[in-house]
Design an enzyme around this catalytic site. Sequence first.
Site, PDB file in Angstrom:
ATOM      1  N   HIS A   1       0.816  -1.224   0.000  1.00 34.28           N
ATOM      2  CA  HIS A   1       0.000   0.000   0.000  1.00 34.28           C
ATOM      3  C   HIS A   1       0.849   1.273   0.000  1.00 34.28           C
ATOM      4  O   HIS A   1       0.469   2.265  -0.608  1.00 34.28           O
ATOM      5  CB  HIS A   1      -0.955  -0.001   1.188  1.00 34.28           C
ATOM      6  CG  HIS A   1      -1.957  -1.105   1.122  1.00 34.28           C
ATOM      7  ND1 HIS A   1      -2.826  -1.249   0.054  1.00 34.28           N
ATOM      8  CD2 HIS A   1      -2.216  -2.139   1.966  1.00 34.28           C
ATOM      9  CE1 HIS A   1      -3.585  -2.314   0.264  1.00 34.28           C
ATOM     10  NE2 HIS A   1      -3.234  -2.867   1.402  1.00 34.28           N
TER      11      HIS A   1
ATOM     12  N   HIS B   1      22.608  33.951 -32.427  1.00 32.46           N
ATOM     13  CA  HIS B   1      21.979  33.769 -31.112  1.00 32.46           C
ATOM     14  C   HIS B   1      22.574  32.547 -30.426  1.00 32.46           C
ATOM     15  O   HIS B   1      22.185  31.414 -30.700  1.00 32.46           O
ATOM     16  CB  HIS B   1      20.453  33.625 -31.273  1.00 32.46           C
ATOM     17  CG  HIS B   1      19.704  33.833 -29.992  1.00 32.46           C
ATOM     18  ND1 HIS B   1      19.172  32.812 -29.261  1.00 32.46           N
ATOM     19  CD2 HIS B   1      19.407  34.970 -29.305  1.00 32.46           C
ATOM     20  CE1 HIS B   1      18.573  33.296 -28.182  1.00 32.46           C
ATOM     21  NE2 HIS B   1      18.695  34.610 -28.183  1.00 32.46           N
TER      22      HIS B   1
END
Length: 467
Positions: free
Chosen positions: A291, A369
Amino acid sequence: MSNLAINQKTIATETTLKGVGLHTGKEVTLTFKPAPENHGFVFARVDLEGAPKIEADANYVINTQRGTVLEKFGVKIQTCEHVLAALVGMDLDNVLIELDSSEPPIMDGSSKFFVEAVEKAGIQEQEAEREEYIVKDVISYTDEETGSEITIIPSDEYQITTMVDFGTKVLGTQNASIKSLCEFKEEISHARTFSFLHELEALLEHGLIKGGDLNNAIVYVDKEISEYTVEKLKVAFNKDEISVKPNGILDNLTLHHPNEAARHKLLDVIGDLALIGTRIRGKVIANKPGHFVNTQFAKKLAKIIKLEKRNNVPTYDLNAKPLMDITQIMKMLPHRPPFLLVDKILELTDTRVVGVKNVTMNEPFFVGHFPGAPVMPGVLQIEAMAQTGGILVLSTVPDPENYLTYFMKMDNVKFKQQVLPGDTLTFKCDLVSPIRRGICHMQAYAYANGKLVSEAELMAQIVKVKN
């Protein structure tokens, strides 16, 4: 989300079961009730003032030691996984689960009786489409302490495989699988919960499993059983005699399958993963599930789904024939290479346009760039979105070649990810308000590699060119 539309489902009428809670030992009545679209699975504690509700949500998990416990504003639901597994296994989406105690009845330790209750109530298809998360990448969660691991991989259906190994001779290594949820009822729903004798002794010492008897839990005898323990078990289970079968199981309980333990772990996985709150299309592989690891994985997946939903990444077939190719775009837009930043249009309606740009190393802006580490300038991403939006606004006039589009303003501009050579950019522009006097107000998004890379609110105006 899902490509094939499947409608949501609820139960046709309400149905009730009675029993005792495994850990509380309390008599409890559970009622399944039909629920509206987009309601999900919600528990209601009708024994408390105001009948407070707790959604089946992984974020409410507070304890996973002996089952999955949810808590919201101090109100608890214990051991919710068997009920949720039944609802998912029966292909439901929206159900209200009313309880007059904190824990659903354990019944025989499986989901079988909950499945039968759903069948008795009948299933009702609803109008709204079911939301389904389609797994595209491998997602994993590992519990370093126990070595338990859950992984989900892409698959055409929701499939689960569980592998269990508790390091005991009596149980050994087992696995179980389903290839489709339609197998749940016949193959998994009747697999009962199990415990080892050493765990059982500890639980009895702490006053837990008050509702347990030998009909709702398989007990594997993993150690020498003492006369003292035998006497305690007789009292606890109200039995005159207790014995160990040759297969190492306590008393006279007969296994439904040699791998019933692995099948029950698969049932638990389905129930715990219901706490994600969204249907899954993918294959779950759970190694030594429990669980804790189940619910941690559910939290992780729910977070990923929430993030993707917020980013709202659309999926388009980039190989399909475009609505407009570059030649048609140039007939409408005044821009030309190298400043034409949209290659094709995939969708065009009265309120939306979707365009695509393939970003290559040959783009002229990469020369200056960050040439050593090329990144597409953010302002050009905005320009590309605006050009895509220009197609939308120019499609409203009969002679688009006689108009120019000018920016009026941009708001809420955000850059989320870098755009690199080799990326395929998809632009989605939706009208915020109807076009009036040639003014277009749009919400625009750019996506690449399944992620949102930039977004902006844009306003532009088309102006007729004076001859």
